[in-house]
Design a protein around this motif. Sequence first.
Motif, PDB file in Angstrom:
ATOM      1  N   PHE A  47      14.568  63.492  13.551  1.00  0.00           N
ATOM      2  CA  PHE A  47      14.679  62.037  13.540  1.00  0.00           C
ATOM      3  C   PHE A  47      13.298  61.391  13.631  1.00  0.00           C
ATOM      4  CE2 PHE A  47      15.290  58.012  15.938  1.00  0.00           C
ATOM      5  CZ  PHE A  47      16.027  57.333  14.983  1.00  0.00           C
ATOM      6  N   GLY A  48      12.456  61.909  14.522  1.00  0.00           N
ATOM      7  CA  GLY A  48      11.098  61.386  14.669  1.00  0.00           C
ATOM      8  C   GLY A  48      10.269  61.591  13.417  1.00  0.00           C
ATOM      9  N   GLN A  49      10.414  62.746  12.775  1.00  0.00           N
ATOM     10  CA  GLN A  49       9.684  63.004  11.538  1.00  0.00           C
ATOM     11  C   GLN A  49      10.165  62.081  10.418  1.00  0.00           C
ATOM     12  OE1 GLN A  49       6.972  64.995  11.139  1.00  0.00           O
ATOM     13  NE2 GLN A  49       7.139  65.134  13.363  1.00  0.00           N
ATOM     14  N   GLY A  50      11.466  61.779  10.404  1.00  0.00           N
ATOM     15  CA  GLY A  50      12.002  60.839   9.416  1.00  0.00           C
ATOM     16  C   GLY A  50      11.425  59.442   9.604  1.00  0.00           C
ATOM     17  N   ILE A  51      11.334  59.007  10.850  1.00  0.00           N
ATOM     18  CA  ILE A  51      10.733  57.700  11.143  1.00  0.00           C
ATOM     19  C   ILE A  51       9.274  57.686  10.703  1.00  0.00           C
ATOM     20  CG2 ILE A  51      10.000  56.157  13.012  1.00  0.00           C
ATOM     21  CD1 ILE A  51      12.539  56.961  14.503  1.00  0.00           C
ATOM     22  N   LEU A  52       8.548  58.777  10.989  1.00  0.00           N
ATOM     23  CA  LEU A  52       7.145  58.875  10.590  1.00  0.00           C
ATOM     24  C   LEU A  52       7.002  58.813   9.076  1.00  0.00           C
ATOM     25  CD1 LEU A  52       4.220  59.331  11.530  1.00  0.00           C
ATOM     26  CD2 LEU A  52       4.663  61.772  11.311  1.00  0.00           C
ATOM     27  N   ASP A  53       7.860  59.487   8.347  1.00  0.00           N
ATOM     28  CA  ASP A  53       7.803  59.456   6.877  1.00  0.00           C
ATOM     29  C   ASP A  53       8.069  58.057   6.335  1.00  0.00           C
ATOM     30  OD1 ASP A  53       7.228  62.145   6.830  1.00  0.00           O
ATOM     31  OD2 ASP A  53       9.323  62.752   6.477  1.00  0.00           O
TER      32      ASP A  53
ATOM     33  N   SER B 120      -0.598  48.939   1.678  1.00  0.00           N
ATOM     34  CA  SER B 120      -2.016  49.075   1.356  1.00  0.00           C
ATOM     35  C   SER B 120      -2.236  49.145  -0.145  1.00  0.00           C
ATOM     36  CB  SER B 120      -2.628  50.309   2.037  1.00  0.00           C
ATOM     37  OG  SER B 120      -2.018  51.479   1.560  1.00  0.00           O
ATOM     38  N   ALA B 121      -1.288  49.742  -0.891  1.00  0.00           N
ATOM     39  CA  ALA B 121      -1.422  49.802  -2.344  1.00  0.00           C
ATOM     40  C   ALA B 121      -1.229  48.433  -2.983  1.00  0.00           C
ATOM     41  CB  ALA B 121      -0.414  50.795  -2.914  1.00  0.00           C
ATOM     42  N   SER B 122      -0.363  47.615  -2.421  1.00  0.00           N
ATOM     43  CA  SER B 122      -0.138  46.285  -2.989  1.00  0.00           C
ATOM     44  C   SER B 122      -1.291  45.342  -2.687  1.00  0.00           C
ATOM     45  CB  SER B 122       1.167  45.696  -2.461  1.00  0.00           C
ATOM     46  OG  SER B 122       1.069  45.426  -1.080  1.00  0.00           O
ATOM     47  N   GLY B 123      -2.049  45.624  -1.651  1.00  0.00           N
ATOM     48  CA  GLY B 123      -3.168  44.760  -1.286  1.00  0.00           C
ATOM     49  C   GLY B 123      -4.447  45.069  -2.039  1.00  0.00           C
ATOM     50  N   SER B 124      -4.556  46.264  -2.585  1.00  0.00           N
ATOM     51  CA  SER B 124      -5.776  46.625  -3.308  1.00  0.00           C
ATOM     52  C   SER B 124      -5.630  46.302  -4.796  1.00  0.00           C
ATOM     53  CB  SER B 124      -6.085  48.112  -3.123  1.00  0.00           C
ATOM     54  OG  SER B 124      -5.027  48.895  -3.655  1.00  0.00           O
ATOM     55  N   PRO B 125      -6.749  45.846  -5.432  1.00  0.00           N
ATOM     56  CA  PRO B 125      -6.664  45.445  -6.851  1.00  0.00           C
ATOM     57  C   PRO B 125      -6.538  46.617  -7.786  1.00  0.00           C
ATOM     58  CG  PRO B 125      -8.848  44.968  -5.947  1.00  0.00           C
ATOM     59  CD  PRO B 125      -8.012  45.545  -4.852  1.00  0.00           C
TER      60      PRO B 125
ATOM     61  N   VAL C 201       3.494  51.823   5.024  1.00  0.00           N
ATOM     62  CA  VAL C 201       2.068  51.544   5.124  1.00  0.00           C
ATOM     63  C   VAL C 201       1.364  51.810   3.807  1.00  0.00           C
ATOM     64  CG1 VAL C 201      -0.072  52.310   6.244  1.00  0.00           C
ATOM     65  CG2 VAL C 201       1.958  51.894   7.618  1.00  0.00           C
ATOM     66  N   ASN C 202       1.718  52.895   3.136  1.00  0.00           N
ATOM     67  CA  ASN C 202       1.112  53.182   1.830  1.00  0.00           C
ATOM     68  C   ASN C 202       1.441  52.122   0.803  1.00  0.00           C
ATOM     69  OD1 ASN C 202      -0.174  55.532   2.604  1.00  0.00           O
ATOM     70  ND2 ASN C 202       1.562  56.837   2.068  1.00  0.00           N
ATOM     71  N   ASN C 203       2.681  51.640   0.786  1.00  0.00           N
ATOM     72  CA  ASN C 203       3.062  50.580  -0.151  1.00  0.00           C
ATOM     73  C   ASN C 203       2.349  49.281   0.145  1.00  0.00           C
ATOM     74  OD1 ASN C 203       4.780  52.280  -1.560  1.00  0.00           O
ATOM     75  ND2 ASN C 203       6.574  51.697  -0.361  1.00  0.00           N
TER      76      ASN C 203
END
Length: 71
Positions: free
Chosen positions: A50-56, A66-71, A62-64
């Motif tokens: 469950f904890g690993q699922g939350i981490l994923d 940060s990717a949407s904020g970069s040009p 976070v990746n989405n």
Amino acid sequence: MILTLNLAVVLAVIIYFRIRRRVQARSRSDQWLTVFIVLIFGVLIAPTEFGQGILDVLGDVVNNISASGSP
């Protein structure tokens, strides 16, 4: 009959009841106790599936972001 308690479940119940209380009635030491309990809960739940699922999920969010904020 042997009764076993999962410490993470016990802490989850304690956190639930502590969070439900009114914020105005809390002292600074009471707030720190809540933070400490939540920290211990996080350490206990992190190695579980469950904890690993939350981490994923959080990693993907976070990746989405940060990717949407970069040009």
